[in-house]
Design a protein around this motif. Structure first.
Motif, PDB file in Angstrom:
ATOM      1  N   ARG B   2       0.830  -1.186   0.000  1.00 15.37           N
ATOM      2  CA  ARG B   2       0.000   0.000   0.000  1.00 15.37           C
ATOM      3  C   ARG B   2       0.880   1.258   0.000  1.00 15.37           C
ATOM      4  NH1 ARG B   2      -3.898  -0.732   4.937  1.00 15.37           N
ATOM      5  NH2 ARG B   2      -1.875  -0.865   5.935  1.00 15.37           N
ATOM      6  N   GLU B   3       0.363   2.218  -0.735  1.00 17.67           N
ATOM      7  CA  GLU B   3       1.138   3.449  -0.860  1.00 17.67           C
ATOM      8  C   GLU B   3       1.349   4.124   0.486  1.00 17.67           C
ATOM      9  OE1 GLU B   3       0.047   7.596  -2.726  1.00 17.67           O
ATOM     10  OE2 GLU B   3       0.345   6.097  -4.272  1.00 17.67           O
ATOM     11  N   GLN B   4       0.319   4.093   1.329  1.00 20.02           N
ATOM     12  CA  GLN B   4       0.468   4.771   2.628  1.00 20.02           C
ATOM     13  C   GLN B   4       1.529   4.107   3.490  1.00 20.02           C
ATOM     14  OE1 GLN B   4      -2.322   3.404   1.419  1.00 20.02           O
ATOM     15  NE2 GLN B   4      -3.734   2.726   3.024  1.00 20.02           N
ATOM     16  N   ASP B   5       1.669   2.775   3.338  1.00 20.22           N
ATOM     17  CA  ASP B   5       2.737   2.094   4.076  1.00 20.22           C
ATOM     18  C   ASP B   5       4.107   2.543   3.587  1.00 20.22           C
ATOM     19  OD1 ASP B   5       1.006  -1.090   4.409  1.00 20.22           O
ATOM     20  OD2 ASP B   5       1.000   0.711   5.668  1.00 20.22           O
ATOM     21  N   TYR B   6       4.190   2.631   2.292  1.00 17.21           N
ATOM     22  CA  TYR B   6       5.454   3.099   1.710  1.00 17.21           C
ATOM     23  C   TYR B   6       5.799   4.490   2.214  1.00 17.21           C
ATOM     24  CZ  TYR B   6       8.701   4.619  -1.943  1.00 17.21           C
ATOM     25  OH  TYR B   6       9.792   5.103  -2.616  1.00 17.21           O
ATOM     26  N   MET B   7       4.780   5.351   2.228  1.00 16.50           N
ATOM     27  CA  MET B   7       4.998   6.714   2.728  1.00 16.50           C
ATOM     28  C   MET B   7       5.456   6.699   4.181  1.00 16.50           C
ATOM     29  SD  MET B   7       4.202   8.998   0.419  1.00 16.50           S
ATOM     30  CE  MET B   7       3.093   9.478  -0.885  1.00 16.50           C
ATOM     31  N   LYS B   8       4.805   5.885   4.984  1.00 11.94           N
ATOM     32  CA  LYS B   8       5.156   5.842   6.414  1.00 11.94           C
ATOM     33  C   LYS B   8       6.593   5.380   6.607  1.00 11.94           C
ATOM     34  CE  LYS B   8       0.620   4.991   8.499  1.00 11.94           C
ATOM     35  NZ  LYS B   8      -0.237   3.947   9.043  1.00 11.94           N
TER      36      LYS B   8
END
Lengths: 188, 1017
Positions: B2-8
């Motif tokens: 997930r993109e949000q995981d990558y961002m985090k």
């Protein structure tokens, strides 16, 4: 690039001199614009994002006296760009360089068998920091510019004074090393 | 994924990695040595010079570069934030009322507020910042949670200090001399746990709160409740004092009086026994305490302290004056152990009471650790003033006024009829700063006054206004107090332990242990004296010194040089030249130093011992001219101290010109000349002419004078520049040369580097002579000076380097360009040219566009140098017979037109040298009796002087040859200088007759002309 020093620019902020904004943009706008553009996939959105970041600097300095203006601004830009991307939820993959960077790294960070598994992001961040700490500075810089800053290979090559092929090869080897490192750490 | 995981994940990357990346400069990395040199400052410059003289100096330099590789990146690393979210180490302070304050590199923090130490912010609220609650005893910083008290470092790393036990929450913590802790705090006692023999009243249903003072024994983990005060709901209960070595508490009604806790003693039994009641209203106190009973009522006592076994206290009392009116007095008393009566304390000028009664303006004393502070409104010739004084307990030679201001100015219309006791006033003294709240809000919202104790400047703080610095600053005393330990913690300074490679003379072999310290065969002063010979047997020492070495014995009565004095002199004093610093050190040490010459005569060493053990000293390495040993090139400074734990000497390199500490940057917002607004330098027609102006003053810097612009016209008179400015730029000496390119001033430090002086006094390092070495074959080991600066565009500076050589050789000129953005130096030199053909005239090089035009010594050839490629040549002496003789002034304007005086005839010709094409010169129509004075910066115009019949006129000549008169004929002009500010031309014309000299400052905006005349005193 502006010859004005960071200290001078920060002094301009403290003096509420709007020249601070133009000096900051002149000095660091290029890099930050690239970061924003590659996350948002749109030059116009990046422009707005950079303007927002400059406005945020104007609001926070003073009292803030950032020790490193470039990092301060680029982190601000990136955060704003990420927020904007998430809010729009246009998150249309295929839009920006972020997607390309993500696609390069996702198989390293997550097991291909469970690509959508919930990740322990904090543990991964910590592990990545440890991994980066053991790299040569230039390699680390390329990695961070690519996967944190979402810069293109060409942009990284220009910034690092290296050829694009060297950047690509460096990133490839580093991803492989990271993959092995995470496996050793039991994180993938 | 997930993109949000990558961002985090990416958001969790360390800040220093991000900083490193965004600041990465691949080009610069390729020239790492240059970056290192810049980051190391002048110390590296000096060391780099050693490349020339060779030997040990270079070895040290090389080692310094390789010793600490991570230092390369020190400039681009984000500093870790401290626990309060700021930068730098936190230090804790206690106010006179026991409140905790903290400081880091930027801010003071206390309560729910913070403000910038340098006055760049107003008072800022921090209640929303979710900062941790910290306590301090002035030395350590504490946090408390989970029933424990922890010592925390600046970044939140905690170490358990003690467990609170029953105490819910400590309000005051102090580490005692024996390692135990004493804490005051509240304890909630459940109703079920109340003692059967009486319930303190009032109490709540759930029990009651008690104030406990508890002694925590760190070795055993046990604790003793020293104080237990249950009656806490009484409004009279309050903390009164909390000093570093002294705790006391006032509580309840008058019968309880005061407790005190004196922790000066190391023995815990003494400590315990010293916890006794001290009654002021009867004589029941234990004689062990030593302070017997007083006749005063406790409520009369407004504060007290014990210092060196002397009790200091202040009494507030009332009596009637001669009119029968009730007046309030404060009296200051001291009482020593065993005294039968306290003594009214009038020592020196510290006589508050004597100043008070008539006007009924009480003054109050506040008792700090080392000082007591007086606050009063005092009637003076200038009216009523609000005054704060400071007085050391042990110094009875008078108090020091640290702040004084007319009451009407400070409080406006709200002038207090009388100063009620400002109960909430407190003083926080950090030795370099003192701040305190005002007893009532000032006329402009001022809440806090902060005084710089080093130089007397101060500012007031409110919630909405950025403070304005007030008071007179003494720039020579700006160095903050620094301890040796702080030096070693300073990441920007190179430091380490001695090694055989670096400092063999101070290296102690590892096989030596504490047991055989006295037998250590390590040597000081190179192989000249054993380190263990701390008795300074100078006779024996002399035998070890080679020819030229000497040991000076100290006058036993002379004062000892202190670390602070030496440090300030080296890194932050008014002396700016390395060898002069060394000479000052010699004076400061009262001759107590050793000098030795190595086998190379151009290097010598000096030690300045701070004590007789020789374990603490400053070390200076001097490099001198090989052919003239008495002329030192430069000096390197180190501080050495013996580390008992490591059994080895530690050293720290001290840059003799630390940018922060030595910079002429003004602390009060003025420009570097002490005036206001932008400093505009004038370009001069004669060597050394340095006129300037800003919003407030005209300056003749050559003479060290200034004149206030708004003086009484027309009689402006020059006055000397402030001493700090004169001292800073060293007028009239060879140690500093001040130059201008028409837009900025530049400072060239003899033996050192070239700096650009920014308007606020910040000195921007540009380059040092050693960067020229190896870049042109014509440059050898001789010293390079700089002259003839021209700002080519906004980011390139043309400099003419001048190599001073022996009399037999022609002066060598080295034109080069400094990129102001990157500090990269490009030498414009042609190694194929014979040395004789090089430039030997002053003002013999000029720039236009990207090219440097230089005149060869025959005056007939113009060399055109480009940043890249070989130079080309223009033969001037062809058909037109143009010959630029010795000392001929000539200029090439932005259109590449050559302007010059024809030899002996004083007329202009134009010479188009565009693309190096030679054109026939044309005589300018009005060139008779004209003298070229220079180019007007930022324009295509040339300034000239016309002399006729002993009258001189000033003209500005346009590219087409036409001209405009700027000044009509006047007397004997001996200096002309000018600058262009967006089309407004400014001229400084100095004239002299038999009686006086005068400078006319003329402003010409194309329409109107204005002028000020300034006379020399």
């Amino acid at each position: 690039m502006s010859s004005t020093s960071d200290a001078q620019i920060i002094s301009l902020f403290h003096a509420r001199d709007q020249k601070a904004l133009s000096e900051t943009q002149q000095k660091y706008g290029g890099l930050c614009h690239s970061i924003a553009k590659n996350i948002l996939g749109s030059r116009e959105d990046a422009e707005e994002c950079l303007n927002d970041a400059l406005y945020k600097l104007w609001e926070t300095i003073p009292p803030a006296k950032p020790n490193n203006l470039a990092a301060y601004l680029s982190v601000t830009v990136r955060n704003l760009a990420c927020n904007r991307r998430a809010a729009a939820k246009a998150a249309k993959r295929g839009g920006g360089e972020l997607d390309v960077a993500l696609s390069e790294l996702e198989n390293v960070l997550a097991s291909p068998e469970q690509p959508d598994a919930v990740l322990d992001t904090r543990a991964l961040s910590d592990a990545m920091n440890r991994f980066l700490g053991g790299l040569e500075a230039e390699t680390r810089v390329m990695f961070v510019l690519r996967y944190w800053g979402d810069l293109t290979i060409k942009e990284i090559a220009e910034k690092c004074g290296a050829g694009q092929s060297k950047v690509k090869m460096t990133l490839l080897r580093t991803r492989n090393d990271l993959k092995a490192f995470l496996e050793e750490e039991g994180l993938r | 994924m997930r993109e949000q995981d990558y961002m985090k994940i990416m958001n969790g990357l360390r800040e220093d990695y991000i900083s490193e990346a965004v600041n990465w400069d691949g080009t610069a990395q390729k020239n790492r040595r240059s970056i290192r040199r810049l980051s190391l400052g002048v110390g590296a410059i000096a060391a780099a010079m050693a490349v020339v003289v060779g030997g040990i100096g270079y070895g040290i330099y090389r080692d310094r570069l390789t010793a600490n590789p991570q230092q390369e990146n020190s400039e681009i690393t984000i500093e870790k934030l401290n626990i309060l979210g700021g930068h730098g180490e936190l230090h804790g302070y206690l106010t006179t009322s026991g409140d905790c304050f903290f400081r880091d590199n930027t801010y003071f923090y206390g309560g729910e507020a913070k403000w910038a130490i340098d006055g760049s912010t107003p008072l800022l609220h921090t209640e929303d910042a979710n900062l941790p609650e910290l306590l301090t005893d002035g030395e350590q910083i504490y946090t408390q949670h989970d029933g424990n008290v922890y010592i925390t470092d600046s970044y939140g790393e905690e170490t358990l200090a003690f467990s609170l036990g029953q105490m819910n929450n400590a309000k005051r913590i102090q580490k005692l001399a024996n390692g135990d802790y004493f804490a005051l705090g509240f304890t909630t006692v459940a109703a079920s746990e109340l003692p059967a023999d009486g319930v303190p009243m009032p109490h709540t249903e759930g029990g009651f709160s008690a104030l406990n003072g508890v002694l925590y024994h760190t070795e055993t983990g046990e604790s003793d409740v020293i104080l237990s005060i249950h009656d806490l709901t009484d409004s009279n209960s309050s903390f009164s004092q909390n000093l570093q070595n002294f705790w006391m508490h006032q509580f309840g009604d008058s019968k309880d009086g005061w407790y005190y806790w004196d922790s000066d003693h190391d023995n815990k039994d003494d400590l315990y026994h010293s916890v006794e009641y001290l009654y002021f209203n009867d004589d029941e106190s234990n004689e062990d305490i030593g302070f017997k009973g007083l006749d005063f009522q406790p409520e009369e006592i407004t504060g007290f302290a014990v210092h060196n076994d002397t009790l200091w206290f202040e009494r507030l009392t009332k009596s009637a004056n001669e009119n029968g009116e009730s007046r309030t007095f404060t009296e200051l008393y001291t009482m020593q152990r065993g005294d039968a009566e306290p003594v009214k304390n009038y020592r020196g000028d510290y006589d508050f009471a004597a100043n008070v009664p008539e006007n009924d303006y009480p003054c109050y004393s506040y008792f700090g650790e080392r000082y007591l502070y007086g606050v009063m409104q005092k009637q003076t010739d200038a009216g009523l003033v609000f005054q704060v004084t400071r007085h050391a307990y042990d110094a009875f030679d008078g108090d020091q006024t640290v702040f004084e201001m007319p009451v009407s100015e400070l409080f406006g219309d709200q002038i207090p009829n009388r100063l009620e006791r400002p109960e909430y006033m407190a003083f926080c003294d950090t030795e370099d700063y003192l701040f305190f709240p005002l007893p009532q809000k000032g006329a402009n919202g001022e809440l806090i006054i902060q005084v710089n104790l080093k130089n007397g400047t101060w500012f007031s703080l409110g919630e909405n206004t950025v403070p304005q610095m007030q008071g007179e600053a003494d720039i020579t005393d700006q160095t903050d107090a620094v301890s040796p330990e702080l030096l070693f913690r300073d990441a920007s300074l190179e430091s380490g332990y001695c090694s055989p490679e670096q400092f063999p003379q101070y290296y102690i072999p590892a096989e030596h242990t504490a047991a055989d310290t006295d037998k250590i065969e390590c040597y000081r002063m190179l192989p000249f004296a054993k380190a263990s010979e701390s008795a300074l047997d100078t006779a024996a020492l002399g035998e070890h010194l080679p020819d030229g070495g000497a040991w000076s014995k100290r006058d036993p009565d002379a004062p000892r040089m202190t670390f602070e004095d030496a440090f300030r002199l080296i890194t932050g004093g008014s002396v700016v030249n390395g060898t002069e610093i060394m000479e000052q050190l010699c004076k400061l040490s009262a001759g107590y130093d050793a000098e030795a010459h190595l086998d190379r005569p151009e290097i010598s060493d000096r030690e300045f011992w701070l004590d007789d053990s020789g374990k603490d000293f400053f070390y200076v390495m001097l490099y001198s001219h090989p052919e003239s040993p008495q002329d030192y090139y430069f000096a390197e400074f180190y501080y050495f101290t013996y580390d008992e734990a490591q059994k080895q000497y530690r050293y720290v390199f001290l840059p003799a010109r630390s940018a922060e500490q030595v910079s002429g940057k003004q602390p009060d917002g003025t420009n570097f000349l002490g005036g206001t607004g932008t400093v505009h330098p004038y370009s001069g027609s004669a060597d050394g002419v340095l006129f300037a102006e800003d919003d407030a003053y005209y300056y003749d810097l050559q003479s060290g004078m200034r004149a206030l612009k708004n003086g009484e016209n027309p009689a402006l008179v020059f006055e000397p520049l402030p001493e700090r400015v004169l001292n800073r730029y060293y007028w009239g000496t060879a140690s500093c040369r001040l130059m201008s390119d028409g837009q900025f001033f530049y400072m060239y430090m003899h033996d050192s580097a070239l700096y650009r002086i920014n308007n606020d006094g910040e000195e921007q390092y540009l380059m040092c002579p050693d960067e020229l070495y190896g870049k042109a074959e014509t440059i050898d080991s001789e010293q390079i000076r700089f002259d003839c600066l021209h700002l080519m565009d906004d980011d390139k500076l043309f400099v003419l380097g001048i190599s001073s050589v022996s009399d037999e050789k022609a002066t060598l000129y080295v034109p080069f360009v400094v990129d102001l953005k990157t500090n990269v130096v490009t030498v414009l030199d042609n190694p194929d040219l014979p040395e004789e053909a090089l430039y030997n005239y002053w003002d013999s090089s000029w720039y236009a566009g990207d090219c440097i035009y230089s005149l060869t010594d025959d005056g007939r050839t113009l060399e055109v140098c480009r940043p890249e490629g070989s130079p080309s040549y223009l033969d001037l002496a062809n058909d037109a017979g143009v010959e630029l003789g010795n000392n001929t002034r000539w200029y090439i304007d932005a259109d590449k037109r050559l302007w010059f005086e024809q030899n002996g005839d004083s007329y202009f010709v134009e010479l188009d040298v565009f693309s190096d094409q030679y054109l026939v010169p044309q005589k300018s129509p009005d060139a008779n009796a004209a003298e070229v004075a220079g180019l007007l910066n930022g324009s295509k115009k040339v300034v000239s002087m016309h002399r006729e019949n002993n009258q001189t006129s000033v003209y500005v000549r346009n590219p087409d040859g036409s001209d405009a008169q700027m000044m009509a004929g006047t007397g004997d002009v001996n200096a002309l200088a000018f600058y262009n500010d967006n089309g407004v031309y400014h001229f400084a014309v100095r004239t002299a007759d038999d009686f006086a000299e005068e400078v006319a400052f003329i402003t010409h905006d194309g329409i109107s002309v204005s002028a000020d005349g300034v006379k020399y005193p």
